[in-house]
Design an enzyme around this catalytic site. Structure first.
Site, PDB file in Angstrom:
ATOM      1  N   HIS A 117       1.146  -1.224  -0.001  1.00 53.80           N
ATOM      2  CA  HIS A 117       0.020  -0.047   0.339  1.00 53.80           C
ATOM      3  C   HIS A 117       0.903   1.108  -0.046  1.00 53.80           C
ATOM      4  O   HIS A 117       0.972   1.927   1.055  1.00 53.80           O
ATOM      5  CB  HIS A 117      -0.719  -0.261   1.269  1.00 53.80           C
ATOM      6  CG  HIS A 117      -2.192   0.921   1.119  1.00 53.80           C
ATOM      7  ND1 HIS A 117      -3.541   0.497   1.319  1.00 53.80           N
ATOM      8  CD2 HIS A 117      -2.111   2.150   0.910  1.00 53.80           C
ATOM      9  CE1 HIS A 117      -4.259   1.426   1.261  1.00 53.80           C
ATOM     10  NE2 HIS A 117      -3.540   2.354   1.016  1.00 53.80           N
ATOM     11  N   GLU A 162      -4.288  -0.379  -5.480  1.00 51.03           N
ATOM     12  CA  GLU A 162      -4.591   0.792  -6.194  1.00 51.03           C
ATOM     13  C   GLU A 162      -3.164   1.018  -6.957  1.00 51.03           C
ATOM     14  O   GLU A 162      -2.838   2.142  -6.780  1.00 51.03           O
ATOM     15  CB  GLU A 162      -5.026   2.085  -5.389  1.00 51.03           C
ATOM     16  CG  GLU A 162      -6.162   1.704  -4.713  1.00 51.03           C
ATOM     17  CD  GLU A 162      -6.687   3.046  -3.841  1.00 51.03           C
ATOM     18  OE1 GLU A 162      -6.183   4.055  -3.845  1.00 51.03           O
ATOM     19  OE2 GLU A 162      -7.941   3.105  -3.624  1.00 51.03           O
ATOM     20  N   GLU A 336     -12.505  -0.901  -0.136  1.00 45.93           N
ATOM     21  CA  GLU A 336     -12.614   0.328   0.469  1.00 45.93           C
ATOM     22  C   GLU A 336     -13.881   1.217  -0.159  1.00 45.93           C
ATOM     23  O   GLU A 336     -14.158   1.131  -1.354  1.00 45.93           O
ATOM     24  CB  GLU A 336     -11.465   1.014   0.007  1.00 45.93           C
ATOM     25  CG  GLU A 336     -10.120   0.951   0.711  1.00 45.93           C
ATOM     26  CD  GLU A 336      -9.035   1.924   0.400  1.00 45.93           C
ATOM     27  OE1 GLU A 336      -9.192   2.950  -0.222  1.00 45.93           O
ATOM     28  OE2 GLU A 336      -7.866   1.313   0.484  1.00 45.93           O
TER      29      GLU A 336
HETATM   30  O1  IFM Z   1      -6.578   6.901   2.243  1.00 45.57           O
HETATM   31  C1  IFM Z   1      -6.855   6.411   0.834  1.00 45.57           C
HETATM   32  C2  IFM Z   1      -6.218   4.866   0.818  1.00 45.57           C
HETATM   33  O2  IFM Z   1      -4.906   4.832   1.153  1.00 45.57           O
HETATM   34  C3  IFM Z   1      -6.305   4.591  -0.569  1.00 45.57           C
HETATM   35  N1  IFM Z   1      -7.735   4.699  -0.937  1.00 45.57           N
HETATM   36  C4  IFM Z   1      -8.429   5.914  -0.944  1.00 45.57           C
HETATM   37  C5  IFM Z   1      -8.338   6.313   0.443  1.00 45.57           C
HETATM   38  C6  IFM Z   1      -8.823   7.845   0.585  1.00 45.57           C
HETATM   39  O3  IFM Z   1      -8.128   8.838  -0.297  1.00 45.57           O
END
Ligand code: IFM
Length: 429
Positions: A117, A162, A336
């Site tokens: 991450h 991501e 998420e």
């Molecule tokens: O905080 C981030 C996360 O690390 C990755 N996805 C989006 C979230 C909000 O911006």
């Protein structure tokens, strides 16, 4: 997998919550260095001390129990395990996650582990970072190590979180570490992230990992100009999805893109079979035709928006899940979903955050609707368990179910936490 029932969870990531960046032999990461660059982080902060989770993790686990979470999605910090990116192992780093996993299992909470991450060891950045092919192989080496230590107890491994952000925000727009603004660098990084993912899948399988997947961020794209919509969709969504599906890269969304070396077998390796796809969803983009390297213009978001300026658009999640069910063979997890709002704490027992409750409720409704129409969604993770370091925004954006009073480190439940707790108790999807 269905036996476990629908996995209601919450998500975090190492650099955003752990702090203790110099503790127990952790090496520096690209974010430690990027945060020192003047102007890079809105409030001049860094992931030190963040939520001090490295020391307070037992307390955070108690909060997870209190919430009734069925699963917890967290990431392992590569620079804690291999301070130099490769080579020498730091046993204290591994021990931290080992203890966390055991404690989660004891609490009846399923660990859902992300290997990367965004906290690339700085030593690898000095050798070219994700622009270098070598980093993909280093990632596989690190993955093998973590898998050998934890695959007996962790049922879900996601390779990357991501990669779109790592490649494009990190190397094209420069908003994220390592902060480059160079399309060729971004395309090379994207390719090596995907290759690294494929090599990591091989390493996970070899170590006997049970379920292996990847987490992508999707943006639901709409607009009147079909060509602009299609181009933005290639940029935001298909650039990473298509190679995973074995379709190779889509036509480039960029005007006159530089070419990047692709070796024989790269595309094959990126498309290794997966057990699930992690879907991160926050908002939609409305687009029109534009100019420049990426000829897309972003139209202002419609209201309501969150503190990030992102439109609240639950319908986008419903449509996205339907689309992914049509286009991909994988069971889905919403890994998420959540929103930042300007929460205020003045000493109360509970922080009132009605907008976040409404956001979560409407998005869970979208998930439920998709499921009732046959989409195979197996879990939902709220972003985030607690307020944390929101990258280039520092601590100015609060996404948590739990409010963190940064001066003291105290956690205070928000109304959304109580709401989510009830929702989990009711069960179902
Ligand atoms: O905080 C981030 C996360 O690390 C990755 N996805 C989006 C979230 C909000 O911006």
């Amino acid at each position: 997998m269905e036996k476990e029932g629908f996995l209601f969870g919450a998500a975090t990531s190492a650099y955003q919550i752990e702090g203790a960046t110099g503790e127990d032999g952790r090496g520096p990461s690209i974010w430690d260095v990027f945060c020192q660059r003047p102007g890079a982080i809105r409030d001049g902060s860094s992931g030190e001390p963040a939520c001090d989770h490295y020391r307070r993790w037992r307390e955070d686990l108690q909060w997870m129990r209190w919430l009734g979470l069925k699963a917890y999605r967290f990431s392992v910090a590569w620079p804690r395990i291999l301070p130099g990116g490769k080579g020498r192992i730091n046993p204290k780093g591994l021990a931290f996650y080992d203890r966390l996993v055991d404690a989660l299992l004891e609490a009846g909470i399923t660990p859902f582990l992300t290997l990367y991450h965004w906290d690339l060891p700085w030593a690898l950045e000095e050798r070219g970072g994700w622009r270098s092919r070598e980093t993909a192989y280093a990632f596989a080496e690190y993955t093998a190590l973590v898998a050998r230590a934890l695959a007996d107890r962790v049922p879900y491994f996601a390779t990357l979180n991501e990669p779109w952000c790592s490649a494009f925000l990190g190397h094209f727009t420069g908003e994220h570490a390592p902060g480059l603004r160079n399309l060729e660098a971004a395309l090379r990084a994207a390719h090596h992230l995907l290759l690294g993912h494929g090599l990591a899948v091989e390493a996970l399988r070899a170590a006997g990992a049970k379920r292996v997947g990847i987490v992508l961020n999707f943006t639901w794209v709409e607009g009147e100009d079909e060509e602009a919509v299609e181009r933005a969709d290639r940029y935001h969504n298909r650039f990473f999805l298509d190679p995973l599906l074995g379709r190779g890269y889509p036509e480039s969304p960029f005007a006159n893109p530089p070419s990047v070396p692709i070796y024989p077998k790269d595309l094959e390796r990126m498309a290794r079979p997966l057990d699930f796809l992690g879907v991160n969803y926050y908002t939609r983009a409305r687009v029109a035709r534009g100019e420049g390297l990426l000829p897309v213009r972003y139209l202002p978001p419609e209201r309501p928006t969150t503190a990030m300026g992102w439109e609240v658009y639950p319908e986008g999640l419903y449509r996205l899940l339907r689309r992914l069910a049509r286009e991909t063979p994988w069971p889905l997890f919403v890994t998420e979903n959540g929103a930042a709002y300007p929460d205020l704490w003045r000493g109360e027992e509970v922080v009132e955050d009605p907008e976040r409750v409404a956001y979560l409720e409407s998005h869970l409704e979208a998930v439920g609707r998709a499921r009732s129409e046959g989409v195979d969604v197996r879990g939902y993770f709220a972003w985030s368990l607690l307020d944390n370091f929101e990258w280039a925004h520092g601590y100015t954006k609060r996404f948590g179910l739990l409010y963190v009073d940064y001066p003291t480190g105290r956690r205070i439940p928000k109304r959304s936490a109580l709401w989510y707790r009830e929702r989990i108790l009711r069960g179902g999807g």
